[in-house]
Design a protein around this motif. Sequence first.
Motif, PDB file in Angstrom:
ATOM      1  N   PHE A 108     -18.549  12.401  39.721  1.00  0.00           N
ATOM      2  CA  PHE A 108     -19.981  12.686  39.601  1.00  0.00           C
ATOM      3  C   PHE A 108     -20.401  13.813  40.554  1.00  0.00           C
ATOM      4  O   PHE A 108     -21.275  14.624  40.212  1.00  0.00           O
ATOM      5  CB  PHE A 108     -20.802  11.430  39.878  1.00  0.00           C
ATOM      6  N   ASN A 109     -19.809  13.866  41.746  1.00  0.00           N
ATOM      7  CA  ASN A 109     -20.142  14.950  42.687  1.00  0.00           C
ATOM      8  C   ASN A 109     -19.692  16.305  42.147  1.00  0.00           C
ATOM      9  O   ASN A 109     -20.396  17.311  42.294  1.00  0.00           O
ATOM     10  CB  ASN A 109     -19.493  14.679  44.049  1.00  0.00           C
ATOM     11  N   ARG A 110     -18.501  16.328  41.522  1.00  0.00           N
ATOM     12  CA  ARG A 110     -18.040  17.584  40.899  1.00  0.00           C
ATOM     13  C   ARG A 110     -19.003  18.022  39.800  1.00  0.00           C
ATOM     14  O   ARG A 110     -19.362  19.202  39.699  1.00  0.00           O
ATOM     15  CB  ARG A 110     -16.641  17.400  40.313  1.00  0.00           C
ATOM     16  N   ALA A 111     -19.439  17.052  38.979  1.00  0.00           N
ATOM     17  CA  ALA A 111     -20.373  17.369  37.893  1.00  0.00           C
ATOM     18  C   ALA A 111     -21.702  17.869  38.451  1.00  0.00           C
ATOM     19  O   ALA A 111     -22.299  18.821  37.927  1.00  0.00           O
ATOM     20  CB  ALA A 111     -20.596  16.130  37.020  1.00  0.00           C
ATOM     21  N   LEU A 112     -22.174  17.239  39.547  1.00  0.00           N
ATOM     22  CA  LEU A 112     -23.455  17.645  40.140  1.00  0.00           C
ATOM     23  C   LEU A 112     -23.389  19.080  40.660  1.00  0.00           C
ATOM     24  O   LEU A 112     -24.330  19.863  40.454  1.00  0.00           O
ATOM     25  CB  LEU A 112     -23.823  16.674  41.268  1.00  0.00           C
ATOM     26  N   LEU A 131     -24.715   8.898  40.516  1.00  0.00           N
ATOM     27  CA  LEU A 131     -24.256   8.726  41.895  1.00  0.00           C
ATOM     28  C   LEU A 131     -24.963   7.550  42.562  1.00  0.00           C
ATOM     29  O   LEU A 131     -24.342   6.763  43.294  1.00  0.00           O
ATOM     30  CB  LEU A 131     -24.496  10.014  42.691  1.00  0.00           C
ATOM     31  N   GLY A 132     -26.258   7.407  42.299  1.00  0.00           N
ATOM     32  CA  GLY A 132     -26.994   6.269  42.852  1.00  0.00           C
ATOM     33  C   GLY A 132     -26.416   4.948  42.399  1.00  0.00           C
ATOM     34  O   GLY A 132     -26.169   4.037  43.205  1.00  0.00           O
ATOM     35  N   ASN A 133     -26.184   4.814  41.102  1.00  0.00           N
ATOM     36  CA  ASN A 133     -25.607   3.579  40.561  1.00  0.00           C
ATOM     37  C   ASN A 133     -24.224   3.299  41.137  1.00  0.00           C
ATOM     38  O   ASN A 133     -23.863   2.150  41.412  1.00  0.00           O
ATOM     39  CB  ASN A 133     -25.519   3.665  39.030  1.00  0.00           C
ATOM     40  N   SER A 134     -23.417   4.362  41.331  1.00  0.00           N
ATOM     41  CA  SER A 134     -22.049   4.187  41.829  1.00  0.00           C
ATOM     42  C   SER A 134     -22.034   3.727  43.281  1.00  0.00           C
ATOM     43  O   SER A 134     -21.260   2.843  43.659  1.00  0.00           O
ATOM     44  CB  SER A 134     -21.264   5.493  41.683  1.00  0.00           C
ATOM     45  N   TYR A 135     -22.895   4.336  44.108  1.00  0.00           N
ATOM     46  CA  TYR A 135     -22.950   3.905  45.507  1.00  0.00           C
ATOM     47  C   TYR A 135     -23.473   2.471  45.632  1.00  0.00           C
ATOM     48  O   TYR A 135     -23.001   1.706  46.475  1.00  0.00           O
ATOM     49  CB  TYR A 135     -23.814   4.863  46.323  1.00  0.00           C
ATOM     50  N   GLY A 144     -26.975   5.071  47.853  1.00  0.00           N
ATOM     51  CA  GLY A 144     -27.481   4.904  46.491  1.00  0.00           C
ATOM     52  C   GLY A 144     -28.962   5.200  46.427  1.00  0.00           C
ATOM     53  O   GLY A 144     -29.447   5.890  45.512  1.00  0.00           O
ATOM     54  N   LEU A 145     -29.717   4.696  47.406  1.00  0.00           N
ATOM     55  CA  LEU A 145     -31.160   4.935  47.456  1.00  0.00           C
ATOM     56  C   LEU A 145     -31.468   6.421  47.583  1.00  0.00           C
ATOM     57  O   LEU A 145     -32.390   6.939  46.927  1.00  0.00           O
ATOM     58  CB  LEU A 145     -31.753   4.163  48.642  1.00  0.00           C
ATOM     59  N   GLU A 146     -30.691   7.135  48.409  1.00  0.00           N
ATOM     60  CA  GLU A 146     -30.904   8.574  48.585  1.00  0.00           C
ATOM     61  C   GLU A 146     -30.805   9.317  47.254  1.00  0.00           C
ATOM     62  O   GLU A 146     -31.648  10.169  46.933  1.00  0.00           O
ATOM     63  CB  GLU A 146     -29.870   9.115  49.569  1.00  0.00           C
ATOM     64  N   HIS A 147     -29.801   8.970  46.448  1.00  0.00           N
ATOM     65  CA  HIS A 147     -29.643   9.659  45.154  1.00  0.00           C
ATOM     66  C   HIS A 147     -30.719   9.234  44.153  1.00  0.00           C
ATOM     67  O   HIS A 147     -31.176  10.053  43.350  1.00  0.00           O
ATOM     68  CB  HIS A 147     -28.242   9.394  44.604  1.00  0.00           C
ATOM     69  N   PHE A 148     -31.139   7.968  44.179  1.00  0.00           N
ATOM     70  CA  PHE A 148     -32.225   7.531  43.289  1.00  0.00           C
ATOM     71  C   PHE A 148     -33.530   8.258  43.633  1.00  0.00           C
ATOM     72  O   PHE A 148     -34.302   8.629  42.734  1.00  0.00           O
ATOM     73  CB  PHE A 148     -32.424   6.019  43.387  1.00  0.00           C
ATOM     74  N   ILE A 171     -35.099   1.794  42.215  1.00  0.00           N
ATOM     75  CA  ILE A 171     -35.337   1.907  43.659  1.00  0.00           C
ATOM     76  C   ILE A 171     -35.838   0.577  44.213  1.00  0.00           C
ATOM     77  O   ILE A 171     -35.424   0.133  45.294  1.00  0.00           O
ATOM     78  CB  ILE A 171     -36.333   3.045  43.954  1.00  0.00           C
ATOM     79  N   GLY A 172     -36.712  -0.091  43.455  1.00  0.00           N
ATOM     80  CA  GLY A 172     -37.204  -1.403  43.874  1.00  0.00           C
ATOM     81  C   GLY A 172     -36.084  -2.422  44.001  1.00  0.00           C
ATOM     82  O   GLY A 172     -36.047  -3.215  44.956  1.00  0.00           O
TER      83      GLY A 172
END
Length: 653
Positions: A108-112, A131-135, A144-148, A171-172
Amino acid sequence: MRKAQRSFLCIVVLVIAIGQVAAQRSKADSLEGLLAKEKVDTNRVKLLNQLSKIYNAASDYKRGLAYAKEALTISELEGRQRDIANSLTNVGVAFRNQGMADTAITLFNRALEIRKEHGSKKEIFSSENNLGNSYVAKGELAKGLEHFLNSLRICEELKDTFSMSVNVQLIGVVYKDMRDYPKATEYNLRALGLAEGVKDSIGIAYALNSLGNTYSAQKDFDQAIVYLQRSLKVGELIGNKMCIKTALNNLGLNYSNKGDFAKAMQYYFSALKENEAIGDSAAIAAGCINIGELSSVMGNNEVGLKYLLKGKDISERIGDRKNLFSACSMLSDLYSRTGNFEKALLYEKRKGQLRDSLLGDERMKQIAEMSAKYETEKKESEIKLLSAEKDLQQARAGQLEMEKTSLRNRIVFGTAVLLLLGGGFFVYIRIRRKNERAQMEKQVLELEQKALRLQMNPHFIFNALSSINNFIGDNQTAEARRYLSKFAKLMRLVLENSRETFVLLQNEVELLRSYMEIEQLRFTGKFDFEIVVDPAIDPEAIRIPPMLIQPHIENAILHGFAPAEKKGMLWLRFNVNGKSIRCEVEDNGVGRKASIQKERPGHKSTAMKVSQERLALLSKDGEASAINVVDLVGPDQNPAGTKIIFDLPVQVA
């Protein structure tokens, strides 16, 4: 109180996907028909990625991964960046949903990075969300929260209210898992407002459900029930069975936690009825197990036993080992409380077997994770693998000791007289079994680590990459592509085969053929090879242990042909031998004696020893076929090569 191993906290994204899967699946056949006819690479990549999305959404990750990998190979050869990013994303989704979060995050980081330079904001939003879901799946909630939050900012820029509602609710959920309940409530209420603004009834139902779960996590069960009742009403109003069954089950959990077992039972039965109407076997099994446990707690052991056995039977039928583990654990407790110690011990033993099996699955995921990153992070991966195996061994030993201690305490409490008479013998048997199991587990772990290190010689990886680099440096683009394609195929096969204890003979033959073809390219003109499979064998109908043969082929090439002055020949044969498959690896190289003389002092080959030990562990009776080494001689009695002969255990596919 323990609960069956099935989550009823469905996230909005999952619900939306469920609504789309049925329609998308109907497209799969027509897309595959178009793919069979399409010759233009650009169009093939689009079709392959569409099929990957459909199969990933339908939880058929094996096919989803296969289509995405093929799309990625074509895209990388053609250099189309947006197609590469899309293919990387689909590969990552398949890995993440199979529990391999680290590999998914790398992809996902490569894709981003590609999408930041070549993609649209909506594509960047997708990568941030993945990335959020994966973390979160990995347990790193802050990342995960940072990416969301990044993806939420993009939604706000695009003024995409629907996606914003989904993102806010995610996020909630993360804040709830982080136990920041004020923030969780704030974002859940915001998600509710956004869903109401676009009249998204499903989003409303699940925002209310998330609010209920947030209050439940704070043990405010009364307030949780208020929101869950509202979620249930919305679900009933729109007739969405997924919303209805989720709310019903969570209401049952909350009433059970309040101690109102009668109401909890009503909601559990209502949720079970909805799951039976949908035909969700795993949810039916989980519901039966929860009803069985609650009935037992209420003192109705007869009803409890009936539903626990039903949940166990369904879980066995569909192969759901997590629910089966819960059912066996509760059955062991129930039989122990009612004085049926024979059955209590039977289910305690079954629970132990399932626990070992589940831990084995986790170990295989870790091994697959290491293999996927082998090319660029080999040394780091080996360190992580050894650490993970050590931690896993310690965890298993701790869990085994806790389970045994728990069982011993329950038996002491309920059967004091029986233990006075037979306790000494019982303790002796348990300790002996514990020592035998610990010794076996240690041996298995050591052999798995050795086998993994033997799967691909690091020098082979380095030399292969160096050869590709030389082709590129010499401007031999076609040769470089051909070599790279074969190398990528071999790495894919190693990754796929390393996940299984037994693989199809056809797959193992394909891996070995790819390996020898690459070695032919590296050792130009040094040898030819021939693979012969007995016509009586169906390679697609039988399974053999993977990576037992490759180290012997590697020995033949490196020690038999590399020192030789003439071109050699290597034969790989598979023949029927009773209930086994006899494998022969024969070469006409310089022979063992000449090879040993050319090796560095102190060199020891571990391939033979590890292969023999693996064969012993895989055999049902513990007596594996010996690995026979035959030194071949010519008419002049001079060395004429080496033949390795051994029998492989077989499973019917």
